[in-house]
Design an enzyme around this catalytic site. Sequence first.
Site: not given
Lengths: 128, 166
Positions: B33-35, B40
Site C-alpha cells: 500500500d505504499h503507494f 516504492l
Amino acid sequence: MPSRDEIFEKVKAALVDALGVEDDEVSPTATMVGDLGAESIDFLDIVFRLEKAFGIKIPRAELFPEDVLSSSEYVTNGKVNAAGIAAIKSRMPFIDLAKFEANPSVQNFANTLTVEDMVRYVQGKLAS
Amino acid sequence: MRWFWIDRFDEFIRGRRATAVKNVSLAEEHMHDHFPGAALMPNSLVVEGMAQTAGLLVADAIEFNRRVVLAKVAGADFHFDAVPGDTLRFEATILDLKPTGSLCKVTSTVGDRLQGEAELFFAHLEPGEGVPKLFEPDELLQWLDHMHIYDIGRDEAGNPLVRPDW
C-alpha cells in the site's frame, strides 16, 4: 597555531555538519542547545568532528560537567551552589558563566555554552 | 518476522568498509500500500539498510563487545526512489572509530546510479547505558551467517575472518 578566525571557521563547519544548521545560524553568541538545537547525542558527534578537525583529544568531562551538575555537594535545591560554580569555572575556564550565575538552576546550564566558548576551548587545547 | 533490511554482504573488510545488497521486492508487505499502484521503498528503510551494513561493520570492528546503536543520521540525501526489481548496493566506510562511537559514510546505488548517501553516527553502549541486550549470541551468529560475513569477510591483511565460537 591557527588564528581565532580560522578556528571559528572549522568549528562552524563541524557544527553545520553535525547539527544540520545553516552557516549564518552559527554566530559566536549562538548557544549550542537553545539556538542551534544540539541534543546530548549531537555533542558526541561534535566531539568526534572537532577531534578530527584539530587533531586534539577531548575528554568528555571537559565539555560536559555532568558529574558536577548531578552532585549533591555542588547542587542545592536544584541550583548550582558556590562550590559548584567554582568547580565548573576551574574545569571550564573558557566558558562565560556570568549569565548562568544570575540564575544557576541546573537546567539553565544547557543554555550556557556558546559557539564562542567552543572556539575558546579549542584555542586552549591547541595552545597547551 | 525479523528486521532484515540487507540480504547479504558482497565485501567485508574488517574495520574499514563493507558492501551489502538489498533486493527490493513487491513481496515485501510494506510495499503493498505504499503507494497503491506505485510501490516504492521508503527511504527511511533505505537508511535502515545502510545502518545495518555500517552497524555490522562497526560491531565486528569492536568485536561485538558493546551495543552498537544508530544514534543519529547526521545527514542523508536521496536522488530517486527504489522500486520493486531494483537491487540496492550499500557501500559503508568507517570514517572514524572510537570506543564510545563511530561515524560512517554510506552510499546506496542502483546499477551505476547513486540512489542515496548518508552519514551515520553510532553510539557504542555498554550494559547499563539504557539499551537492553540486542541479541542472543546464537541469534546474532545466525544473522552473520545469513549475511555471509565469514564466507567473504577479510581482515586488513587479506586473511579470512574466523567465525567466532560463541
